[in-house]
Design an enzyme around this catalytic site. Structure first.
Site, short mmCIF file in Angstrom:
data_model
loop_
_atom_site.label_atom_id
_atom_site.label_comp_id
_atom_site.label_asym_id
_atom_site.label_seq_id
_atom_site.Cartn_x
_atom_site.Cartn_y
_atom_site.Cartn_z
N GLU A 242 0.88 -1.17 0.00
CA GLU A 242 0.00 0.00 0.00
C GLU A 242 0.91 1.22 0.00
O GLU A 242 1.47 1.57 1.04
CB GLU A 242 -0.89 0.02 1.25
CG GLU A 242 -1.84 -1.16 1.38
CD GLU A 242 -3.00 -1.10 0.41
OE1 GLU A 242 -3.01 -0.21 -0.46
OE2 GLU A 242 -3.89 -1.95 0.52
N CYS A 276 -2.51 9.10 2.56
CA CYS A 276 -2.25 8.52 1.23
C CYS A 276 -3.36 8.92 0.26
O CYS A 276 -3.13 9.04 -0.94
CB CYS A 276 -2.11 7.01 1.32
SG CYS A 276 -3.51 6.20 2.09
#
Ligand code: NDP
Length: 523
Positions: A242, A276
């Site tokens: 990720e 993110c």
């Protein structure tokens, strides 16, 4: 509130996000100790794997109770160490974790139940197939500092519900959050060594992979992700990565500009832009770009900066001065290429060393670092585009592909554009909240990584799939076994015709051929 005192050096300092003062010291695990940690995890996993799902779920329920009871304390530790406002810590760390814990406790058993596999091919009609889901063994969870509780917790609970043991390596920038994590699982009564938190820097993460866990769930930057992928590849360890994002917001001319501008401001400045899924590139259609920019400017001017412990504060500090420097470098490059800073763009040393003003920039384009590299800071960058086509083109012109949003009153048009965006998730008329939707898979493509966390897909990352087959005619050789002869060739001809013949009559004739071949084989 104080961190757990250190018993022996070496240790990691927990720094107050505002003052930089040491507020706690935590023992580290040395890289040399990691193989023993993984060995212990293996022992714990062997005992855990046969434990019934209902028992695992009860443990998760207890964990949920612990989270609920200690929610204010968890939020405060996150705010003090990471800097995000208390409200964000409560929602994006505690609530997201709690929801994930409860969801896994109540749904994982059903999702991991063996699944029947039907066979369409008549040759295999005498077989009963099913999928079984087995744990990997030891899962390594390596996590960043920006969501120091929710990111590891959502993966840990999926892993343990699936029957794995977990070794967690939090970021060295948030050792208090790391220690708290371990404490919460201990308090809930998890078996010894089933969930172990090891504290240390990047070299410890590296040592963890070198200790050959069975799966690695990594969340962090692209550069580290690449090193992790290489280390995993050398040992053939499967991974979920990720990584960073450069999330896009496309504002169409029919959008509700009032709402879209509030979303842009929140999406760019929540967690001081250190998410993110932060909104990092905004493409706006003509007709609304001026008003949209004006509203973003006005709303950004009203944001209040300061200590996240004060409930009346919107934006806290960045985590470290290196992060601030990255933002400054990107802004400098953008301005030197013609971008205009409407508000912000400066440090606020009067508030603390890592405060940087929420910044609105216009006149940007894809040649600028600001629109290419991940910023990971409080910058809202607006680019006017000719139309939706150009917006989609710009959006897809990026190495990243994590999240995106489309803003329009025409949901069919919004969804049509969503289908064309190269990203792991697209929201029509919202930003970021998909991370909090437990059923929504989280993950990206391209430089944003591979694999998924959260949701059923995230749970399936924690298991190996085994196909189990039972023959209902256990006696007698299969017609395709040795010895081969002409009958088998005739049978093959018949089978091809039966399965793939164009007309019903051809298929009927082929069936007879297959049967004749079969009979010849048996003579
Ligand atoms: P880093 O990549 O610097 O670190 C992530 C973790 O990896 C930390 O625990 C770090 O330890 C550890 N690490 C460092 N080097 C190695 C190594 N060689 N081998 C194994 N582990 C190592 O990321 P940040 O912590 O700075 O997090 C910010 C980044 O994370 C941003 O790019 C952001 O976009 C991304 N991110 C992605 C998310 C997603 O879901 N896609 C969610 C949240 C963040 P240490 O910190 O102690 O050095």
């Amino acid at each position: 509130m104080r961190g757990r005192p250190v018993r022996a050096e070496p240790y990691l300092d927990s720094l107050d996000s505002i003052t930089g003062e040491v507020i706690g010291r935590f023992e580290v695990t040395t890289p040399a100790e990691v193989s023993r940690v993984v060995e212990h995890a293996r022992g714990a996993q062997r005992e855990w794997a046969p434990v019934r799902m209902s028992v695992r779920a009860k443990l998760l329920d207890r964990l949920a109770e612990v989270f609920k009871a200690r929610r204010d304390e968890i939020a405060e530790v996150v705010t003090r160490e990471n800097g995000k406002p208390l409200a964000e810590a409560l929602f994006s760390e505690v609530l997201v974790s709690l929801d994930s814990i409860r969801w896994h406790a109540s749904r994982a058993e059903q999702m991991l139940r063996p699944k029947r596999v039907g066979h369409h091919n008549p040759i295999f009609m005498g077989k009963r197939g099913r999928l079984e889901y087995e744990p990997w063994g030891v899962v390594a969870v390596i996590s960043p500092w920006n969501y120091p509780i929710a990111i590891p917790v959502t993966s840990i609970v999926a892993a343990v519900m699936a029957g794995n043991a977990v070794v967690v390596k939090p970021s060295e920038l948030v050792p208090w959050c790391g220690a708290l994590l371990g404490e919460l699982f201990d308090q809930a009564g998890f078996p010894v060594d089933l969930v172990q938190v090891i504290q240390g820097g990047g070299e410890l993460g590296q040592a963890l992979i070198e200790a050959s866990p069975d799966k690695v769930i990594f969340t962090g930057s692209v550069a580290t992700g690449r090193a992790v992928a290489e280390a995993c590849a050398r040992r053939l360890i499967p991974s979920v990565l990720e990584l960073g994002g450069k999330d896009v917001m496309i504002v169409l001319s029919d959008a509700d500009i009032e709402t879209a501008s509030s979303a842009a401001v929140w999406g760019s400045f929540t967690n001081c832009g250190q998410a993110c899924l932060s909104v990092e590139r905004i493409y706006v259609e003509p007709g609304v770009v001026d008003r949209f920019t004006e509203l973003c400017f006005e709303k950004t001017k009203k944001l209040r900066m300061g200590s996240g412990l004060n409930p009346e504060i919107d934006v806290g500090p960045m985590i470290r001065s290196q992060q601030v420097e990255r933002v400054e470098r990107q802004l400098k490059d953008a301005v030197s290429h013609g971008a205009r800073i409407l508000t912000g763009g400066k440090r606020r040393p009067d508030l603390g060393a890592c405060f940087f003003e929420p910044t609105v920039v216009t006149g940007v384009d894809s040649s600028m670092l600001l629109m290419q590299e991940e910023t990971f800071g409080p910058v809202l960058a607006i680019q006017g585009v000719a139309d939706a086509e150009e917006a989609v083109e710009c959006a897809n012109d990026s190495a990243f592909g994590l999240g995106a949003s489309v803003w329009t009153r025409d949901s069919a048009r919004g969804e049509a554009i969503a289908r064309r965006l190269r990203s792991g998730a697209v929201m029509v008329n919202d930003v970021i909240s998909c991370y909090g939707i437990t059923e929504a898979p989280h993950g990206g493509r391209g430089a944003s990584g591979w694999g998924r966390t959260h949701s059923r897909l995230g749970l399936l990352e924690m298991v190996q799939v085994k196909y189990v087959d039972r023959d209902v005619f256990p006696r007698g050789a299969k017609p395709w076994w040795f010895p081969y002869n002409r009958g088998l060739i005739e049978m093959a001809e018949g089978v091809f015709g039966t399965l793939f013949g164009a007309k019903a009559m051809d298929r009927g004739r082929a069936m007879v051929t297959a049967w004749k071949g079969y009979r010849k084989r048996r003579q």
